[in-house]
Scaffold this motif. Structure first.
Motif, short mmCIF file in Angstrom:
data_model
loop_
_atom_site.label_atom_id
_atom_site.label_comp_id
_atom_site.label_asym_id
_atom_site.label_seq_id
_atom_site.Cartn_x
_atom_site.Cartn_y
_atom_site.Cartn_z
N HIS A 54 0.84 -1.20 0.00
CA HIS A 54 0.00 0.00 0.00
C HIS A 54 0.87 1.25 0.00
O HIS A 54 0.54 2.26 -0.64
CB HIS A 54 -0.93 -0.01 1.21
CG HIS A 54 -1.80 1.20 1.30
ND1 HIS A 54 -2.81 1.44 0.40
CD2 HIS A 54 -1.80 2.24 2.15
CE1 HIS A 54 -3.41 2.58 0.71
NE2 HIS A 54 -2.81 3.08 1.78
N GLY A 55 2.00 1.20 0.69
CA GLY A 55 2.93 2.33 0.71
C GLY A 55 3.49 2.64 -0.67
O GLY A 55 3.70 3.80 -1.01
N LEU A 56 3.74 1.60 -1.47
CA LEU A 56 4.19 1.80 -2.84
C LEU A 56 3.15 2.54 -3.66
O LEU A 56 3.46 3.42 -4.46
CB LEU A 56 4.51 0.47 -3.51
CG LEU A 56 5.80 -0.20 -3.09
CD1 LEU A 56 5.91 -1.56 -3.75
CD2 LEU A 56 7.00 0.65 -3.43
N ARG A 57 1.87 2.20 -3.45
CA ARG A 57 0.79 2.89 -4.16
C ARG A 57 0.71 4.35 -3.74
O ARG A 57 0.46 5.23 -4.57
CB ARG A 57 -0.52 2.18 -3.92
CG ARG A 57 -0.57 0.79 -4.52
CD ARG A 57 -1.90 0.16 -4.37
NE ARG A 57 -2.89 1.01 -5.04
CZ ARG A 57 -4.16 0.69 -5.20
NH1 ARG A 57 -4.60 -0.46 -4.73
NH2 ARG A 57 -4.98 1.49 -5.81
N VAL A 58 0.93 4.62 -2.46
CA VAL A 58 0.92 6.00 -1.97
C VAL A 58 2.04 6.79 -2.63
O VAL A 58 1.85 7.92 -3.08
CB VAL A 58 1.04 6.03 -0.43
CG1 VAL A 58 1.28 7.43 0.07
CG2 VAL A 58 -0.21 5.45 0.20
N ILE A 59 3.23 6.18 -2.70
CA ILE A 59 4.38 6.85 -3.33
C ILE A 59 4.10 7.12 -4.80
O ILE A 59 4.42 8.19 -5.32
CB ILE A 59 5.66 6.02 -3.13
CG1 ILE A 59 6.07 6.06 -1.65
CG2 ILE A 59 6.79 6.54 -4.01
CD1 ILE A 59 7.17 5.11 -1.30
N ASN A 60 3.50 6.16 -5.50
CA ASN A 60 3.18 6.36 -6.92
C ASN A 60 2.16 7.48 -7.10
O ASN A 60 2.18 8.19 -8.10
CB ASN A 60 2.65 5.07 -7.53
CG ASN A 60 3.74 4.07 -7.79
OD1 ASN A 60 4.91 4.42 -7.91
ND2 ASN A 60 3.36 2.82 -7.84
N LYS A 61 1.27 7.63 -6.14
CA LYS A 61 0.21 8.62 -6.26
C LYS A 61 0.70 10.04 -5.95
O LYS A 61 0.43 10.96 -6.71
CB LYS A 61 -0.95 8.26 -5.33
CG LYS A 61 -2.14 9.16 -5.45
CD LYS A 61 -3.29 8.65 -4.62
CE LYS A 61 -4.49 9.55 -4.77
NZ LYS A 61 -5.63 9.08 -3.96
N ILE A 62 1.42 10.21 -4.83
CA ILE A 62 1.79 11.57 -4.39
C ILE A 62 3.25 11.91 -4.63
O ILE A 62 3.62 13.07 -4.50
CB ILE A 62 1.44 11.78 -2.90
CG1 ILE A 62 2.27 10.86 -2.01
CG2 ILE A 62 -0.04 11.60 -2.66
CD1 ILE A 62 2.09 11.13 -0.53
#
Length: 79
Positions: A54-62
């Protein structure tokens, strides 16, 4: 170092294994934690983080810079 995501703060949860006879024994639900290296173009260096999926998705998003700022603000990473 403990198994905690440095971006989201996710950690393992505790629950029960339940048998067919309804016997309950304690177990841990571990998170999907990866050790990943990220490149910071502004500082021209690499940073290694323990990040959940989930942290990887957050990094990709913001973006990595904003994610690191939020993690420092929330006390997940020491600057």
């Amino acid at each position: 170092m403990s198994r905690i995501c440095q971006i989201t703060g996710k950690r393992a949860m505790v629950g029960n294994n339940v048998s067919h006879a309804n016997n309950k024994t304690k177990r841990r639900f571990e998170i999907n934690l990866l050790e990943k290296k990220f490149y910071l173009p502004e500082q021209d260096k690499h940073v290694t983080l323990k990040v959940s999926a989930h942290g990887l998705r957050v990094i990709n998003k913001i973006g990595i810079e904003e994610a690191l700022e939020r993690a420092v603000r929330n006390g997940l990473i020491k600057k």
